[in-house]
Write a protein that holds these residues in place. Sequence first.
Motif, PDB file in Angstrom:
ATOM      1  N   SER A   1       0.855  -1.195   0.000  1.00  0.00           N
ATOM      2  CA  SER A   1       0.000   0.000   0.000  1.00  0.00           C
ATOM      3  C   SER A   1       0.885   1.237   0.000  1.00  0.00           C
ATOM      4  N   LYS A   2       0.446   2.235  -0.769  1.00  0.00           N
ATOM      5  CA  LYS A   2       1.160   3.521  -0.789  1.00  0.00           C
ATOM      6  C   LYS A   2       0.215   4.554  -0.185  1.00  0.00           C
ATOM      7  N   ASP A   3       0.675   5.311   0.820  1.00  0.00           N
ATOM      8  CA  ASP A   3      -0.232   6.303   1.414  1.00  0.00           C
ATOM      9  C   ASP A   3      -0.214   7.608   0.611  1.00  0.00           C
ATOM     10  N   ALA A   4      -0.979   8.587   1.096  1.00  0.00           N
ATOM     11  CA  ALA A   4      -1.127   9.847   0.356  1.00  0.00           C
ATOM     12  C   ALA A   4       0.205  10.575   0.187  1.00  0.00           C
ATOM     13  N   GLU A   5       1.156  10.333   1.142  1.00  0.00           N
ATOM     14  CA  GLU A   5       2.475  11.000   1.059  1.00  0.00           C
ATOM     15  C   GLU A   5       3.484  10.179   0.264  1.00  0.00           C
ATOM     16  N   GLY A   6       3.052   9.000  -0.192  1.00  0.00           N
ATOM     17  CA  GLY A   6       3.976   8.168  -0.973  1.00  0.00           C
ATOM     18  C   GLY A   6       4.732   7.134  -0.149  1.00  0.00           C
ATOM     19  N   ASN A   7       4.437   7.049   1.183  1.00  0.00           N
ATOM     20  CA  ASN A   7       5.094   6.020   2.004  1.00  0.00           C
ATOM     21  C   ASN A   7       4.498   4.654   1.691  1.00  0.00           C
ATOM     22  N   VAL A   8       5.383   3.649   1.701  1.00  0.00           N
ATOM     23  CA  VAL A   8       4.968   2.315   1.276  1.00  0.00           C
ATOM     24  C   VAL A   8       5.025   1.325   2.437  1.00  0.00           C
ATOM     25  N   SER A   9       4.002   0.450   2.554  1.00  0.00           N
ATOM     26  CA  SER A   9       4.069  -0.646   3.536  1.00  0.00           C
ATOM     27  C   SER A   9       3.632  -1.931   2.841  1.00  0.00           C
ATOM     28  N   VAL A  10       4.169  -3.061   3.334  1.00  0.00           N
ATOM     29  CA  VAL A  10       3.897  -4.341   2.675  1.00  0.00           C
ATOM     30  C   VAL A  10       3.390  -5.361   3.677  1.00  0.00           C
ATOM     31  N   GLU A  11       2.281  -6.029   3.334  1.00  0.00           N
ATOM     32  CA  GLU A  11       1.759  -7.130   4.162  1.00  0.00           C
ATOM     33  C   GLU A  11       1.873  -8.413   3.360  1.00  0.00           C
ATOM     34  N   SER A  12       2.081  -9.541   4.076  1.00  0.00           N
ATOM     35  CA  SER A  12       2.203 -10.826   3.395  1.00  0.00           C
ATOM     36  C   SER A  12       0.964 -11.664   3.672  1.00  0.00           C
ATOM     37  N   ARG A  13       0.421 -12.298   2.659  1.00  0.00           N
ATOM     38  CA  ARG A  13      -0.786 -13.122   2.802  1.00  0.00           C
ATOM     39  C   ARG A  13      -0.507 -14.574   2.457  1.00  0.00           C
ATOM     40  N   GLU A  14      -1.554 -15.337   2.072  1.00  0.00           N
ATOM     41  CA  GLU A  14      -1.414 -16.784   1.880  1.00  0.00           C
ATOM     42  C   GLU A  14      -0.495 -17.171   0.711  1.00  0.00           C
ATOM     43  N   ALA A  15      -0.089 -18.446   0.709  1.00  0.00           N
ATOM     44  CA  ALA A  15       0.844 -18.946  -0.318  1.00  0.00           C
ATOM     45  C   ALA A  15       0.108 -19.402  -1.579  1.00  0.00           C
ATOM     46  N   PHE A  16       0.746 -19.194  -2.721  1.00  0.00           N
ATOM     47  CA  PHE A  16       0.210 -19.603  -4.023  1.00  0.00           C
ATOM     48  C   PHE A  16       1.366 -20.171  -4.850  1.00  0.00           C
ATOM     49  N   SER A  17       1.022 -20.689  -6.041  1.00  0.00           N
ATOM     50  CA  SER A  17       2.071 -21.158  -6.938  1.00  0.00           C
ATOM     51  C   SER A  17       1.786 -20.650  -8.355  1.00  0.00           C
ATOM     52  N   PHE A  18       2.566 -19.676  -8.774  1.00  0.00           N
ATOM     53  CA  PHE A  18       2.370 -19.029 -10.087  1.00  0.00           C
ATOM     54  C   PHE A  18       3.502 -19.399 -11.050  1.00  0.00           C
ATOM     55  N   VAL A  19       3.268 -19.258 -12.359  1.00  0.00           N
ATOM     56  CA  VAL A  19       4.348 -19.339 -13.339  1.00  0.00           C
ATOM     57  C   VAL A  19       5.231 -18.095 -13.114  1.00  0.00           C
ATOM     58  N   PRO A  20       6.524 -18.183 -13.520  1.00  0.00           N
ATOM     59  CA  PRO A  20       7.437 -17.065 -13.218  1.00  0.00           C
ATOM     60  C   PRO A  20       7.195 -15.781 -14.007  1.00  0.00           C
ATOM     61  N   LEU A  21       7.441 -14.668 -13.331  1.00  0.00           N
ATOM     62  CA  LEU A  21       7.440 -13.342 -13.965  1.00  0.00           C
ATOM     63  C   LEU A  21       8.851 -13.162 -14.534  1.00  0.00           C
ATOM     64  N   ILE A  22       8.942 -13.158 -15.864  1.00  0.00           N
ATOM     65  CA  ILE A  22      10.263 -13.114 -16.506  1.00  0.00           C
ATOM     66  C   ILE A  22      10.498 -11.737 -17.104  1.00  0.00           C
ATOM     67  N   GLY A  23      11.587 -11.091 -16.693  1.00  0.00           N
ATOM     68  CA  GLY A  23      11.860  -9.761 -17.245  1.00  0.00           C
ATOM     69  C   GLY A  23      12.980  -9.076 -16.483  1.00  0.00           C
ATOM     70  N   LYS A  24      13.260  -7.827 -16.858  1.00  0.00           N
ATOM     71  CA  LYS A  24      14.383  -7.065 -16.289  1.00  0.00           C
ATOM     72  C   LYS A  24      14.320  -6.993 -14.771  1.00  0.00           C
ATOM     73  N   GLN A  25      13.090  -6.840 -14.207  1.00  0.00           N
ATOM     74  CA  GLN A  25      12.972  -6.738 -12.751  1.00  0.00           C
ATOM     75  C   GLN A  25      12.260  -7.960 -12.173  1.00  0.00           C
ATOM     76  N   GLY A  26      12.338  -9.110 -12.902  1.00  0.00           N
ATOM     77  CA  GLY A  26      11.773 -10.372 -12.414  1.00  0.00           C
ATOM     78  C   GLY A  26      12.832 -11.455 -12.523  1.00  0.00           C
ATOM     79  N   TRP A  27      12.428 -12.694 -12.872  1.00  0.00           N
ATOM     80  CA  TRP A  27      13.393 -13.761 -13.136  1.00  0.00           C
ATOM     81  C   TRP A  27      14.038 -13.505 -14.490  1.00  0.00           C
ATOM     82  N   ASN A  28      15.326 -13.968 -14.663  1.00  0.00           N
ATOM     83  CA  ASN A  28      15.925 -13.687 -15.976  1.00  0.00           C
ATOM     84  C   ASN A  28      15.594 -14.737 -17.024  1.00  0.00           C
ATOM     85  N   LYS A  29      15.002 -15.894 -16.638  1.00  0.00           N
ATOM     86  CA  LYS A  29      14.457 -16.829 -17.644  1.00  0.00           C
ATOM     87  C   LYS A  29      13.458 -17.779 -17.013  1.00  0.00           C
TER      88      LYS A  29
END
Length: 217
Positions: free
Chosen positions: A189-217
């Motif tokens: 979540s990003k607040d009105a001032e641009g501060n960021v916080s992160v919460e972690s939820r349940e586990a899943f299994s996805f195919v990989p996100l491949i790219g410059k800021q993800g997996w490289n292959k």
Amino acid sequence: MLEDTPKLQGLRERLIQALIRKGIRNMSVLNAMRQVPRHFFLPEMFAEESYEDHAMPIGEGQTISQPYTVAKQTELLNPSSGMKVLEIGTGSGYQCSVLCAMGLKVFSVERNVALHHQAKAVLSRLGFKPRLKCGDGTLGWDTYAPYDRILVTAGSPEIPEELIKQLAPNGILIIPVGDRSTQHMKLLSKDAEGNVSVESREAFSFVPLIGKQGWNK
Ligand code: SAM
């Protein structure tokens, strides 16, 4: 492609009831999933199976996410009608259609050319008009940034910096983060001032996100 028959509508309603039993409560998510025929996104022979709650292959080594996963990610995204939403990983176009059916302004990026064209055809058949791009979604889509909501539908080793930058103040970014086999859903979540916080939820299994800021292959 098959039409939407009463039998398939009945199977779809049975799926919606199963999602409610699994804890999905957001009525606009459930109604959008009631409206979108999931079997349009799969070969005809899988029409009935498309209303079972599991992921299925869509070609190119990729999958259409499990309906529960689509419902859960959209519920966590918690968008309001008219918001600008960026989806990374168009895939079959199903999740994109659910977002369109919720009255959102949808932008979606897919790296695989064949899937990009396939999704474009089904979305237009359904009368939805998201903006679609073929490219590396780990870099977002800066032309239309900032976005009120960002949804990533592939598993990433970390949260791409570029997506955080393209998220609007008071925005929410949903992304599965972890190793290549299991990820935890992160709600940034990003607040009105641009501060960021992160919460972690349940586990899943996805195919990989491949790219410059993800997996490289
Ligand atoms: N949302 C999709 C649906 O409703 O069918 C399911 C997506 S599938 C689980 C993940 C998709 O992310 C695949 O189609 C894959 O090609 C795509 N993908 C992986 N890395 C990507 C990237 N860097 N940019 C855009 N798409 C990417």
